[in-house]
Structures are given as C-alpha cells and as structure tokens.
Design a protein around this motif. Structure first.
Motif, mmCIF file in Angstrom:
data_model
loop_
_atom_site.group_PDB
_atom_site.id
_atom_site.type_symbol
_atom_site.label_atom_id
_atom_site.label_comp_id
_atom_site.label_asym_id
_atom_site.label_seq_id
_atom_site.Cartn_x
_atom_site.Cartn_y
_atom_site.Cartn_z
ATOM 1 N N LEU A 174 0.824 -1.221 0.000
ATOM 2 C CA LEU A 174 0.000 0.000 0.000
ATOM 3 C C LEU A 174 0.854 1.266 0.000
ATOM 4 C CD1 LEU A 174 -2.895 -0.913 2.425
ATOM 5 C CD2 LEU A 174 -3.121 -0.297 0.036
ATOM 6 N N GLU A 175 2.041 1.163 0.544
ATOM 7 C CA GLU A 175 2.921 2.341 0.609
ATOM 8 C C GLU A 175 3.287 2.848 -0.786
ATOM 9 O OE1 GLU A 175 3.271 -0.399 2.366
ATOM 10 O OE2 GLU A 175 3.597 0.113 4.461
ATOM 11 N N PHE B 174 1.347 3.135 -3.243
ATOM 12 C CA PHE B 174 0.283 4.048 -3.655
ATOM 13 C C PHE B 174 0.507 5.442 -3.064
ATOM 14 C CE2 PHE B 174 -2.763 0.215 -4.064
ATOM 15 C CZ PHE B 174 -2.269 -0.029 -5.331
ATOM 16 N N ASP B 175 1.039 5.477 -1.851
ATOM 17 C CA ASP B 175 1.336 6.778 -1.243
ATOM 18 C C ASP B 175 2.380 7.534 -2.059
ATOM 19 O OD1 ASP B 175 -0.432 6.280 0.774
ATOM 20 O OD2 ASP B 175 1.066 5.444 2.131
ATOM 21 N N ILE C 217 2.960 7.164 -5.256
ATOM 22 C CA ILE C 217 2.358 7.576 -6.529
ATOM 23 C C ILE C 217 1.417 8.760 -6.289
ATOM 24 C CG2 ILE C 217 0.848 6.832 -8.425
ATOM 25 C CD1 ILE C 217 2.019 3.952 -7.894
ATOM 26 N N ASP C 218 0.643 8.690 -5.219
ATOM 27 C CA ASP C 218 -0.299 9.773 -4.914
ATOM 28 C C ASP C 218 0.403 11.092 -4.619
ATOM 29 O OD1 ASP C 218 -2.393 8.106 -5.317
ATOM 30 O OD2 ASP C 218 -2.815 7.725 -3.207
ATOM 31 N N GLN C 219 1.631 10.989 -4.140
ATOM 32 C CA GLN C 219 2.389 12.214 -3.875
ATOM 33 C C GLN C 219 3.181 12.678 -5.102
ATOM 34 O OE1 GLN C 219 4.701 11.019 -0.480
ATOM 35 N NE2 GLN C 219 2.871 10.779 0.762
ATOM 36 N N PRO D 55 7.637 5.587 -8.013
ATOM 37 C CA PRO D 55 7.504 4.399 -7.157
ATOM 38 C C PRO D 55 8.786 3.571 -7.054
ATOM 39 C CG PRO D 55 6.287 4.108 -9.193
ATOM 40 C CD PRO D 55 6.742 5.516 -9.178
#
Lengths: 135, 239
Positions: A65-66, A68-69, A71-73, A77
């Motif tokens: 899940l990290e 995704f963090d 990528i979201d920021q 990746p």
C-alpha cells in the motif's frame, strides 16, 4: 503472467491516448468534429469493456500500500523499491552484527565458564553437543 | 498430615537458595522449562539428587538455515536489482517513471481527486455491464463550437512536454512569426555570409601556406635527396 500484464498495459495506454485525443477535440471544438467525438466516446466505452475483460486474465498481484502513497504524492515508485532494499540491507547487516556479537559472547562465556566450572561445563557439553560452526 | 510431615523433613535438606524460591521441588507443579528433574529419596537417609540436566537449561531454539547472518539480498538473487537502484540516482518525479502519460501527474493526487488511495477507500461502482451509448445518450455530448474557457485550457499539461514544447516554440517562433522571421533570416543570412567570407579568407591563407610549405619541401629535397618524403611508393619500388 507477463503477457497478460503487458496486454493490460497496452489497453490502458490505448485508453489514455483516446482520452488525450478527446481532450484535444474538445479543447477547441469544431462543428464538424461532433461525429469524430461520438466515435471517440464509443471507443472509450469499448476500451473500458476491453479492460474489464482482461480483469480475469490478470493474476493476483500483491502491491504494498505504501507504493500508492508514493504515486499519490507524485513521486517515482521506484524510490519505494530503492528505500525498501536499502532498509532491508541495513536491517540484514544489523541482525548479522547482533548474531556475530552473541556468538562471540557465547564463545567467550564458554571459555570463562570452563575455567571456573569445568565439570559442569563438561556435562553441559555432553548434553548439548558441540557448538554449531560459525558462519 | 503425614505427607506434610514428610515434606518438612525433606525441606531441611533442600537447598536454601533454591532458584525457584522457597518452594519445594517435590510439590507437583508445571515445570515450564522441563529441565528440573530431581530424585528425592526418603527413609532413614533422605537425600535429594539432581538427576536431570542443569537448572534453567532450556531447549535451544530450533535451527533455521536462513537467518540474518546470511546475506539475504544475495540469497534471494536481488543483488542486481539493488545495484541497479543504488548505483544510479532515481529521479524523484512520477513523470520520469511514466514518461508517456499525458497530463500533470507530479502533483499530489488528492488535489485533483485522482489518488489511488481514494480508489481503495471508496471503490468505484462496478459490476454493471458496459454498453455502448445510444444515439439519445450521445446527444448529451453534443458540444458548442469554440475553444474551452481559459481556466480549463491548460489543465493537465505534462511538465516534460512543456519543456519539450519550449524548444518547439523556439522553432515555431522562428518559423511562425513573420515580422521577426524576416529579420532573423536576414541575420542568419548575414552570419552565414560573414562566415563564408571568413572561410574564403582562411581558404586563401591556407593556399598561401601550402605553397610556402611546398617550396620549402622542394628546397629540402634538393639538399637531401635521400629524404623519404620526396619519394612516392612507386619510386621506392623502382629505386
């Protein structure tokens, strides 16, 4: 597995390209572009159908899940992979250091105990057997 | 009562500093270590003999082949991946990982509601069949001609493409803007002309130098006929 993922990637890229083209058409809309736009919208639906079909072909891929963090920021990746590997290596080195230190301590303790309690240690050795060789 | 008396007698011989406190080892209780084995003989000469192994000697932990003592990176064959990531500097932006993706992808996802977290936390409604739009539904996408309002026009432009387009713009600026184009062309023309002129000058200078060199060589050859520079390969073979 790789082939199905590549297929999904291709489909997603085609879908994104279609959306990009729609954006261009809509950006400065011309009356004669309505038919093209309609076709593009239908292609959008077809693209979604294709992606939906691929759902069953793509095997279960576990992703932390990290990631995704990252990528979201808006971060790369690959930095997550890099950080993970660096942390794992650091932890590996730390644990190896601990194990080596305990082994040295045990060896030293055995020598000292052998000096003070030779009979007891002989018994101990008889029960436990010889030590594992140091790696 | 009899049992209690017996225990009292035994307790006289029991070690004063028992590792388990003042409790007698005879009393049956759960031995968590499983190592406390003592033989107590009663009678005229009661005695306590430790028949088992050392006190507090627990079973050693099970040996595992793979521990932190081994290089786990090498064990799992990840050395190549590690050197790949640690060797080069990985670019920070997401756009460097996905260079072909259009739009501004380096901005935080929560700003434009495009975060992957939101997809996990609020999964989209699925399970419905995807069908092509009917002509009535398509009528909803009938647009008015003309450009988009200013505020929507430059949304989702990739920064990398902007960088590239800067170069393109420069080219466009040269080719597209007519008034400056002429002056630029004229300037370029002047430049090239000057360069050509300079080149000509250089060319003439070179010619003069070559002539002088040739003359020098001729003079040298006259003075030293054995000099190899003055002979062609054919002359060598003949000579």
């Amino acid at each position: 597995m790789a082939a199905s993922l590549e297929n999904l990637e291709t489909q997603l890229e085609m879908f994104i390209e279609n959306v990009r083209q729609i954006r261009i058409i809509v950006g400065d809309f011309q009356p004669q572009g309505q038919n093209v736009l309609n076709q593009k919208i239908q292609a959008l639906v077809a693209g979604l159908q294709e992606i939906d079909k691929l759902k069953s072909q793509v095997p279960e891929v576990l992703i932390p899940l990290e990631v995704f963090d990252y990528i979201d920021q808006g971060r790369n990746p690959q930095l997550y992979t890099k950080d993970c590997m660096e942390k794992a290596l650091a932890k590996n080195e730390e644990v190896k250091g601990k194990i080596d230190a305990y082994r040295k301590f045990k060896a030293h303790l055995m020598v000292e105990l052998g000096n003070v309690f030779p009979h007891e240690l002989a018994k101990y050795r008889a029960i436990r057997g010889e030590e594992r060789p140091l790696n | 009562m009899m049992m209690a008396d017996q225990f009292r007698k035994v307790e006289q011989y029991s070690p004063k500093s028992s590792p388990r406190g003042a409790r007698s080892p005879v009393v049956s209780r759960q031995d968590s270590t499983g190592t406390l084995k003592t033989t107590i003989s009663l009678g005229k000469n009661p005695s306590i003999v430790h028949s088992g192994p050392f006190y507090l000697m627990k079973e050693p932990p099970g040996e595992s082949e793979l521990t932190g003592a081994t290089n786990l990176m090498a064990h799992h064959g990840l050395e190549h991946s590690y050197s790949k990531f640690s060797g080069k500097k990985v670019k920070e932006q997401l756009s460097s990982f996905l260079p072909n993706l259009p739009g501004m992808i380096d901005t935080p996802g929560h700003q434009d509601n495009s975060s992957l977290r939101s997809v996990i936390e609020k999964p989209p409604i699925g399970g419905k069949e995807l069908l092509p739009l009917t002509s009535v539904q398509l009528a909803g996408f009938r647009l008015h001609p003309g450009p988009l309002p200013e505020q929507y026009r430059y949304v989702n432009q990739a920064p990398l493409k902007k960088h590239k387009s800067k170069h393109k713009n420069k080219h466009k600026h040269k080719a597209g803007d007519t008034p400056s184009q002429e002056t630029q062309v004229a300037e370029i023309g002047q430049d090239t002309h000057e360069k050509k002129h300079k080149k000509r000058g250089r060319h003439e200078d070179d010619k003069e130098r070559k002539k002088r060199k040739k003359e020098k060589k001729k003079r040298k050859q006259k003075h030293s006929p054995e000099h190899p520079g003055g002979l062609t390969p054919s002359q060598h073979s003949n000579g």
